[in-house]
Design a protein around this motif. Structure first.
Motif, PDB file in Angstrom:
ATOM      1  N   ASP A   1      53.701  56.327 -27.882  1.00 11.52           N
ATOM      2  CA  ASP A   1      55.067  56.802 -28.110  1.00 11.52           C
ATOM      3  C   ASP A   1      55.096  57.974 -29.088  1.00 11.52           C
ATOM      4  O   ASP A   1      55.919  58.870 -28.967  1.00 11.52           O
ATOM      5  N   ASP A   2      54.175  57.944 -30.047  1.00  8.45           N
ATOM      6  CA  ASP A   2      54.143  58.997 -31.062  1.00  8.45           C
ATOM      7  C   ASP A   2      53.865  60.361 -30.436  1.00  8.45           C
ATOM      8  O   ASP A   2      54.427  61.368 -30.860  1.00  8.45           O
ATOM      9  N   ASN A   3      52.975  60.404 -29.427  1.00  6.76           N
ATOM     10  CA  ASN A   3      52.667  61.672 -28.756  1.00  6.76           C
ATOM     11  C   ASN A   3      53.900  62.234 -28.059  1.00  6.76           C
ATOM     12  O   ASN A   3      54.195  63.427 -28.148  1.00  6.76           O
ATOM     13  N   VAL A   4      54.614  61.371 -27.350  1.00  6.75           N
ATOM     14  CA  VAL A   4      55.821  61.800 -26.641  1.00  6.75           C
ATOM     15  C   VAL A   4      56.877  62.234 -27.648  1.00  6.75           C
ATOM     16  O   VAL A   4      57.518  63.268 -27.487  1.00  6.75           O
ATOM     17  N   ARG A   5      57.044  61.415 -28.687  1.00 11.57           N
ATOM     18  CA  ARG A   5      58.050  61.711 -29.711  1.00 11.57           C
ATOM     19  C   ARG A   5      57.777  63.077 -30.359  1.00 11.57           C
ATOM     20  O   ARG A   5      58.674  63.906 -30.489  1.00 11.57           O
ATOM     21  N   ALA A   6      56.520  63.329 -30.729  1.00 14.92           N
ATOM     22  CA  ALA A   6      56.163  64.613 -31.351  1.00 14.92           C
ATOM     23  C   ALA A   6      56.417  65.772 -30.389  1.00 14.92           C
ATOM     24  O   ALA A   6      56.922  66.824 -30.791  1.00 14.92           O
ATOM     25  N   PHE A   7      56.077  65.573 -29.113  1.00 10.86           N
ATOM     26  CA  PHE A   7      56.304  66.610 -28.102  1.00 10.86           C
ATOM     27  C   PHE A   7      57.797  66.935 -27.999  1.00 10.86           C
ATOM     28  O   PHE A   7      58.202  68.096 -28.051  1.00 10.86           O
ATOM     29  N   LEU A   8      58.631  65.896 -27.854  1.00  9.24           N
ATOM     30  CA  LEU A   8      60.071  66.118 -27.698  1.00  9.24           C
ATOM     31  C   LEU A   8      60.689  66.697 -28.967  1.00  9.24           C
ATOM     32  O   LEU A   8      61.554  67.571 -28.899  1.00  9.24           O
TER      33      LEU A   8
ATOM     34  N   PHE B   1      54.438  62.670 -18.382  1.00  7.38           N
ATOM     35  CA  PHE B   1      53.904  63.157 -19.650  1.00  7.38           C
ATOM     36  C   PHE B   1      52.446  62.740 -19.668  1.00  7.38           C
ATOM     37  O   PHE B   1      52.126  61.561 -19.483  1.00  7.38           O
ATOM     38  N   VAL B   2      51.546  63.691 -19.873  1.00  9.42           N
ATOM     39  CA  VAL B   2      50.112  63.404 -19.847  1.00  9.42           C
ATOM     40  C   VAL B   2      49.681  62.934 -21.235  1.00  9.42           C
ATOM     41  O   VAL B   2      49.731  63.695 -22.199  1.00  9.42           O
ATOM     42  N   LEU B   3      49.279  61.666 -21.294  1.00  9.38           N
ATOM     43  CA  LEU B   3      48.793  61.093 -22.553  1.00  9.38           C
ATOM     44  C   LEU B   3      47.333  61.434 -22.802  1.00  9.38           C
ATOM     45  O   LEU B   3      46.940  61.813 -23.898  1.00  9.38           O
ATOM     46  N   SER B   4      46.518  61.263 -21.770  1.00 10.08           N
ATOM     47  CA  SER B   4      45.086  61.564 -21.889  1.00 10.08           C
ATOM     48  C   SER B   4      44.561  61.955 -20.522  1.00 10.08           C
ATOM     49  O   SER B   4      45.158  61.632 -19.505  1.00 10.08           O
TER      50      SER B   4
END
Length: 192
Positions: free
Chosen positions: A3-10, A51-54
């Protein structure tokens, strides 16, 4: 963590509220693509954004000569979709395939549309994404026309060093617009 990756992106767009971001994250579903599996194939209609996580994916089409032409490689912490199909609801002419095992967070198009009806921030966000897609396309065209393959490879190496070695030679060569032999020579220049 995911969630942190998506949150930072947005958050990086400075458009959406924390509540809107939280609501968006709640709507995401996890999907794992194994190496060589497809996100979408030519002829299908794209009804989702990922959304690409890895991992990494390639977008390619089949040329008149029946050759696979890789024109886009997507890396982690970015959105990915068959954009034209997503916008027009028409079948896509591209294939999006996992180059490596890839983790995605998916949101359906109709859910995105519902979010846009709830807040103008989402409309502005989608507009911003569309503008970024245009800029990336223009940058790619200029890169192919103005830079030689060595500079294009160096740029990829600088931006995605951990993934570039995992991309099969034929995909990377196609993306760079060169032969595999030429790419092998270029890679030797960057060997330590």
């Amino acid at each position: 963590m995911k969630d942190d990756n998506v949150r930072a992106f947005l958050k990086s767009f400075d458009i959406l509220t924390n509540v809107e971001i939280d609501d968006f994250i709640e709507l995401l579903t996890y999907k794992n693509l194994k190496k060589s599996e497809y996100f979408i194939k030519e002829g299908e209609t794209c009804k989702q954004v990922a959304f690409v996580l890895s991992g990494s994916l390639r977008s390619y089409y089949i040329s008149d000569k029946e050759e696979e032409i890789t024109y886009c490689i997507t890396f982690p912490n970015s959105l990915m979709t068959a954009y034209s199909s997503f916008l027009t609801a028409q079948p896509t002419q591209e294939n999006i395939q996992a180059i490596t095992n890839t983790e995605l967070l998916i949101i359906p198009k109709n859910t995105f549309e519902e979010l846009a009806q709830q807040s103008p921030n989402w409309i502005f966000f989608l507009k911003t994404i569309a503008e970024q897609q245009y800029i990336e396309l223009e940058k790619r065209i200029f890169q192919l026309q103005r830079s030689d393959a060595t500079k294009r490879y160096a740029e990829m190496l600088k931006n995605q060093p951990e993934y570039i070695q995992k991309i099969p030679l034929q995909y990377l060569a196609s993306y760079l617009g060169i032969t595999q032999r030429h790419l092998s020579r270029i890679r030797k220049e960057f060997s330590f």
